[in-house]
Design a protein around this motif. Structure first.
Motif, PDB file in Angstrom:
ATOM      1  N   ALA A 150       0.829  -1.212   0.000  1.00 20.28           N
ATOM      2  CA  ALA A 150       0.000   0.000   0.000  1.00 20.28           C
ATOM      3  C   ALA A 150       0.863   1.263   0.000  1.00 20.28           C
ATOM      4  CB  ALA A 150      -0.925   0.001   1.216  1.00 20.28           C
ATOM      5  N   ASP A 151       1.960   1.230   0.737  1.00 17.29           N
ATOM      6  CA  ASP A 151       2.877   2.371   0.734  1.00 17.29           C
ATOM      7  C   ASP A 151       3.448   2.595  -0.661  1.00 17.29           C
ATOM      8  OD1 ASP A 151       2.609   2.829   3.487  1.00 17.29           O
ATOM      9  OD2 ASP A 151       4.192   1.384   3.950  1.00 17.29           O
ATOM     10  N   ASN A 152       3.788   1.516  -1.344  1.00 21.08           N
ATOM     11  CA  ASN A 152       4.340   1.637  -2.695  1.00 21.08           C
ATOM     12  C   ASN A 152       3.333   2.255  -3.659  1.00 21.08           C
ATOM     13  OD1 ASN A 152       6.770   0.539  -1.869  1.00 21.08           O
ATOM     14  ND2 ASN A 152       6.265  -1.538  -2.552  1.00 21.08           N
ATOM     15  N   VAL A 153       2.070   1.923  -3.492  1.00 23.66           N
ATOM     16  CA  VAL A 153       1.030   2.537  -4.320  1.00 23.66           C
ATOM     17  C   VAL A 153       0.975   4.042  -4.060  1.00 23.66           C
ATOM     18  CG1 VAL A 153      -1.453   2.652  -4.737  1.00 23.66           C
ATOM     19  CG2 VAL A 153      -0.335   0.430  -4.490  1.00 23.66           C
ATOM     20  N   THR A 154       1.077   4.426  -2.814  1.00 23.19           N
ATOM     21  CA  THR A 154       1.077   5.851  -2.461  1.00 23.19           C
ATOM     22  C   THR A 154       2.274   6.564  -3.078  1.00 23.19           C
ATOM     23  OG1 THR A 154      -0.054   5.408  -0.367  1.00 23.19           O
ATOM     24  CG2 THR A 154       1.145   7.489  -0.530  1.00 23.19           C
ATOM     25  N   LEU A 155       3.440   5.947  -3.011  1.00 26.75           N
ATOM     26  CA  LEU A 155       4.642   6.561  -3.585  1.00 26.75           C
ATOM     27  C   LEU A 155       4.570   6.636  -5.107  1.00 26.75           C
ATOM     28  CD1 LEU A 155       7.356   4.871  -1.336  1.00 26.75           C
ATOM     29  CD2 LEU A 155       6.644   7.267  -1.276  1.00 26.75           C
TER      30      LEU A 155
END
Length: 242
Positions: free
Chosen positions: A18-23
């Motif tokens: 999920a963090d990677n999607v945000t980044l």
């Protein structure tokens, strides 16, 4: 090619899918900048954080008689001073060394990101600490290493930094940099840098042609220059935040 910001911050060991999607969303709006263009100048009021997605940029100062000192290289995945928007004005310049793809991130977006995403916030602090480690190592090189070891050390550093974001092919990587720019980095004359490059070639450490650096044997070049990648902190650790 995978997003270089995500590849870099993955080495912090803190990020989730999920963090990677945000980044990925954070770094999706890009612009192209020609080589040798300033992204921001000394004295300007910073309102955005710049992220390098492609190409080489640098931090630099202009001193007496127009002489330049390059203070840091910024490669894909690097922020140009993550917390710079806190400052009232810039105390140095940031410019491109090659054609670049840049993301301009408003200050408020960075503030919201760090407030709402604890793992990303910790990964960004990791990136800031790595920047400080690189600066310390550059100071050691300029103060204590002879020119051939200093240049060899720099090449090793760039190899590991670019390898971490997937931009090395075997032992080769693009290095779109002139001898004058290397001289401005090392605090040497262009003639001295030219002689040092020739010596490293003669000794069988590197080839450098048409903007591509090939390290013949990374381990040997590291041993010659006393390079230890520990200051790049590329070994992941387990996350401890939710």
């Amino acid at each position: 090619m995978q997003n270089p910001l995500i590849r870099k911050l993955a080495h912090s060991g803190f990020l989730t899918v999920a963090d990677n999607v945000t980044l990925a969303h954070l770094s999706s709006r890009t612009r192209q900048v020609d080589s040798h263009r300033d992204l921001i100048r000394e004295g300007d009021r910073p309102e955005h954080v710049r992220l390098v997605m492609k190409g080489f940029a640098c931090r630099y100062k202009i001193i007496e008689q127009g002489r330049r000192q390059i203070l840091a290289f910024l490669v894909p995945g690097d922020f140009c001073d993550l917390h710079v928007a806190i400052l009232g004005e810039m105390d140095h310049n940031i410019g491109t060394l090659s054609p670049c793809i840049i993301v301009d991130i408003p200050r408020v977006v960075v503030e919201e990101l760090t407030a709402r995403h604890s793992r990303i916030s910790r990964a960004l602090w990791w990136a800031t600490l790595v920047d400080e480690g690189i600066l310390r190592e550059w100071l050691v090189s300029m103060g204590q290493r002879p020119a051939d070891q200093q240049l060899a050390h720099l090449f090793c550093e760039l190899f590991f930094r670019l390898q971490a974001v997937g931009l090395c092919h075997n032992n080769s990587f693009d290095l779109p940099m002139t001898q004058e720019e290397l001289a401005d980095t090392m605090g040497l004359s262009t003639i001295h840098v030219n002689r040092t490059l020739q010596q490293l070639r003669y000794d069988g450490f590197i080839t450098f042609k048409a903007g591509v650096l090939d390290i013949i044997d990374v381990a040997k070049l590291a041993a010659f220059s006393g390079f230890n990648p520990n200051y790049l902190h590329l070994n992941r650790r387990l996350a401890t935040v939710d």
